[in-house]
Design a protein around this motif. Sequence first.
Motif, mmCIF file in Angstrom:
data_model
loop_
_atom_site.group_PDB
_atom_site.id
_atom_site.type_symbol
_atom_site.label_atom_id
_atom_site.label_comp_id
_atom_site.label_asym_id
_atom_site.label_seq_id
_atom_site.Cartn_x
_atom_site.Cartn_y
_atom_site.Cartn_z
ATOM 1 N N UNK A 252 46.392 46.190 41.707
ATOM 2 C CA UNK A 252 47.508 46.506 42.589
ATOM 3 C C UNK A 252 47.230 46.076 44.020
ATOM 4 N N UNK A 253 45.968 46.133 44.431
ATOM 5 C CA UNK A 253 45.572 45.732 45.775
ATOM 6 C C UNK A 253 44.067 45.460 45.775
ATOM 7 N N UNK A 254 43.510 45.227 46.950
ATOM 8 C CA UNK A 254 42.080 44.895 47.043
ATOM 9 C C UNK A 254 41.175 46.055 46.659
ATOM 10 N N UNK A 255 41.719 47.255 46.633
ATOM 11 C CA UNK A 255 40.898 48.433 46.352
ATOM 12 C C UNK A 255 40.976 48.876 44.888
ATOM 13 N N UNK A 256 41.717 48.141 44.057
ATOM 14 C CA UNK A 256 41.780 48.476 42.637
ATOM 15 C C UNK A 256 40.403 48.255 42.011
ATOM 16 N N UNK A 257 39.795 49.302 41.430
ATOM 17 C CA UNK A 257 38.423 49.156 40.936
ATOM 18 C C UNK A 257 38.289 48.302 39.679
ATOM 19 N N UNK A 258 39.364 48.229 38.877
ATOM 20 C CA UNK A 258 39.247 47.509 37.599
ATOM 21 C C UNK A 258 40.634 47.225 37.052
ATOM 22 N N UNK A 259 40.797 46.047 36.474
ATOM 23 C CA UNK A 259 42.008 45.693 35.754
ATOM 24 C C UNK A 259 41.627 44.705 34.661
ATOM 25 N N UNK A 260 42.590 44.352 33.829
ATOM 26 C CA UNK A 260 42.299 43.401 32.754
ATOM 27 C C UNK A 260 41.941 42.022 33.311
ATOM 28 N N UNK A 261 42.402 41.706 34.508
ATOM 29 C CA UNK A 261 42.003 40.440 35.125
ATOM 30 C C UNK A 261 40.489 40.390 35.311
ATOM 31 N N UNK A 262 39.886 41.524 35.666
ATOM 32 C CA UNK A 262 38.425 41.587 35.772
ATOM 33 C C UNK A 262 37.767 41.170 34.464
ATOM 34 N N UNK A 263 38.194 41.793 33.390
ATOM 35 C CA UNK A 263 37.568 41.549 32.095
ATOM 36 C C UNK A 263 37.700 40.093 31.673
ATOM 37 N N UNK A 264 38.892 39.547 31.895
ATOM 38 C CA UNK A 264 39.171 38.180 31.453
ATOM 39 C C UNK A 264 38.395 37.154 32.275
ATOM 40 N N UNK A 265 38.401 37.305 33.593
ATOM 41 C CA UNK A 265 37.711 36.313 34.429
ATOM 42 C C UNK A 265 36.201 36.488 34.406
ATOM 43 N N UNK A 266 35.736 37.705 34.140
ATOM 44 C CA UNK A 266 34.296 37.908 33.964
ATOM 45 C C UNK A 266 33.797 37.100 32.769
ATOM 46 N N UNK A 267 34.602 37.039 31.726
ATOM 47 C CA UNK A 267 34.185 36.366 30.493
ATOM 48 C C UNK A 267 34.464 34.865 30.518
ATOM 49 N N UNK A 268 35.625 34.482 31.063
ATOM 50 C CA UNK A 268 36.080 33.103 30.880
ATOM 51 C C UNK A 268 36.211 32.302 32.171
ATOM 52 N N UNK A 269 35.878 32.897 33.322
ATOM 53 C CA UNK A 269 35.873 32.137 34.558
ATOM 54 C C UNK A 269 37.131 32.297 35.391
ATOM 55 N N UNK A 270 37.115 31.728 36.605
ATOM 56 C CA UNK A 270 38.192 31.964 37.571
ATOM 57 C C UNK A 270 39.534 31.355 37.193
#
Length: 302
Positions: free
Chosen positions: A93-111
């Motif tokens: 939602x903003x810069x302070x969101x601690x975790x979202x599915x975007x984290x999981x996806x880009x952690x695994x598959x890149x930017x």
Amino acid sequence: MPFVLKDFVAPKRMKAFLFLIRELGFTQRDAQRYISKGRIFIDGELMRDPGGDVEGLFQCVMFEPVSRGLDPVFQTKSFALFDKPSGVLVHPQNRHTPYSMVDEIRHRFGPHANITHRIDQETSGLLLSAKDKESERTLKLMFENREMDKRYLAFVHGKMDADVTIDAPLIRQPDDSALVRMIVKVHVEGKPSRTDIKVLHYFPEHDMTLVEAKPLTGRQHQIRVHLFHVKHPIVGDPIYGQDEEDVIRFLDKGISDEERIGKSGAKRLLLHANRLAFTFEGVRYDLVSQTNFISEAFEAMG
């Protein structure tokens, strides 16, 4: 925290967007958008000019994804399918969101990996992500062109006796007469919206019905609003079917799980993206969630 402030050094004076392109692999469009969003700081001051220069030390707000160990349930070289838990945001939602599915996806598959569609935070189930930009464009276009066969499971209040097609236009329109501006509502001036509902099982002890919903259009909150429209709101829905004062309390995080169960029937929205079928690069996929939604639903009802 996924968004962090990192130091960079430009060895000579140059346009900031050129630095982002040459050193960090941005496209020109993404670089200029990045600057416009206020992601570069020089001597602690926000750079506001998309054509501004950098020289020497400066800082960039960078997204560094974190993983909570959520594995994809299916993947190919081009895409991956996740079974999202209820309560997890799809996008930060903003810069302070601690975790979202975007984290999981880009952690695994890149930017360059990205999500191809949206489901509500409280909705659980299948979420499709692309591993590269070309696949992302193709898959998003397939969603827009209604080439994806999506099926949801939902528990609704009351007894539904027969299958039904709900054909009711939906609109996002401010309502100054309401304490809470309902995000979406049925309205004659809305966009055409259609949902097929198939009755699966009635639970008389709870006076609720398990249904399968197939949205033939992709409007925001479509299934929730359509079922509310036919007097069978989804169990656990904190907005549609609730008093305005309680909606405000929910949005302000001022309602306990126990009270929410008493008012809506469950401590989460009982809507689950259960099946996704489509043809991609000549291959037909028919993918089904591995989550035991019925068990999770009864647990959420207390």
